[in-house]
Write a protein that holds these residues in place. Structure first.
Motif, short mmCIF file in Angstrom:
data_model
loop_
_atom_site.label_atom_id
_atom_site.label_comp_id
_atom_site.label_asym_id
_atom_site.label_seq_id
_atom_site.Cartn_x
_atom_site.Cartn_y
_atom_site.Cartn_z
N UNK A 29 0.85 -1.19 0.00
CA UNK A 29 0.00 0.00 0.00
C UNK A 29 0.89 1.24 0.00
N UNK A 30 0.42 2.28 -0.64
CA UNK A 30 1.10 3.57 -0.60
C UNK A 30 0.27 4.47 0.29
N UNK A 31 0.92 5.07 1.26
CA UNK A 31 0.22 5.92 2.23
C UNK A 31 0.98 7.21 2.45
N UNK A 32 0.25 8.23 2.87
CA UNK A 32 0.85 9.51 3.23
C UNK A 32 0.13 10.01 4.48
N UNK A 33 0.84 10.79 5.28
CA UNK A 33 0.25 11.35 6.49
C UNK A 33 0.83 12.73 6.75
N UNK A 34 0.05 13.53 7.47
CA UNK A 34 0.49 14.89 7.79
C UNK A 34 0.50 15.07 9.30
N UNK A 54 -3.15 4.47 9.19
CA UNK A 54 -3.93 4.27 7.97
C UNK A 54 -3.63 2.93 7.31
N UNK A 55 -2.49 2.33 7.67
CA UNK A 55 -2.09 1.05 7.09
C UNK A 55 -2.66 -0.11 7.90
N UNK A 57 -3.79 -0.83 12.23
CA UNK A 57 -3.76 -0.38 13.63
C UNK A 57 -2.89 -1.27 14.52
N UNK A 58 -2.93 -2.57 14.31
CA UNK A 58 -2.13 -3.46 15.18
C UNK A 58 -0.63 -3.25 14.94
N UNK A 59 -0.25 -2.96 13.70
CA UNK A 59 1.16 -2.68 13.42
C UNK A 59 1.57 -1.35 14.07
N UNK A 60 0.68 -0.35 14.00
CA UNK A 60 0.95 0.93 14.65
C UNK A 60 1.16 0.72 16.15
N UNK A 95 4.68 16.33 5.80
CA UNK A 95 3.95 15.30 5.07
C UNK A 95 4.96 14.20 4.76
N UNK A 96 4.64 13.00 5.21
CA UNK A 96 5.49 11.83 4.96
C UNK A 96 4.72 10.85 4.12
N UNK A 97 5.43 10.17 3.23
CA UNK A 97 4.80 9.15 2.41
C UNK A 97 5.74 7.97 2.23
#
Length: 102
Positions: A29-34, A54-55, A57-60, A95-97
């Motif tokens: 998956x490609x994700x970005x967050x601010x 966003x990817x 929750x358990x991994x977070x 912003x990280x992606x």
């Protein structure tokens, strides 16, 4: 069908059962967050948290309770990591992606 053909087909079927199938492509998956914070490190941290949440929750949760390194994701291979940060808001906005593959 000749006995040679029958033997060849039997051998091919037996070989197909013995040789494991090629592994499936990893789920990516490609994700970005601010993130915004008074410090640059804090803004990067919050932005990466958003990517991980966003990817999965358990991994977070595994990440937040372990090393908390921006750019790392437990159980995932991270590629294409990029970040853009600037002063503004409370201090810094980032912003990280990345592309995350399981």
């Amino acid at each position: 069908m000749s006995s040679i053909q029958r033997a060849f087909i039997t051998a091919a079927v037996a070989l197909a059962l013995i040789i494991p199938a090629a592994p499936a492509h990893a789920k990516c998956v490609k994700k970005a967050g601010q993130g915004t914070n008074t410090t640059l490190a804090g803004a990067q941290f919050q932005a990466w948290e958003a990517v991980l949440q966003a990817t999965e929750w358990s991994m977070w949760f595994s990440w937040i309770t372990s090393n908390n390194k921006v750019g790392k994701a437990p159980g995932y291979r991270v590629t294409g990591f990029g970040k853009t940060c600037k002063k503004g808001g409370l201090g810094y906005t980032c912003i990280l992606q990345a592309k995350l593959c399981k």
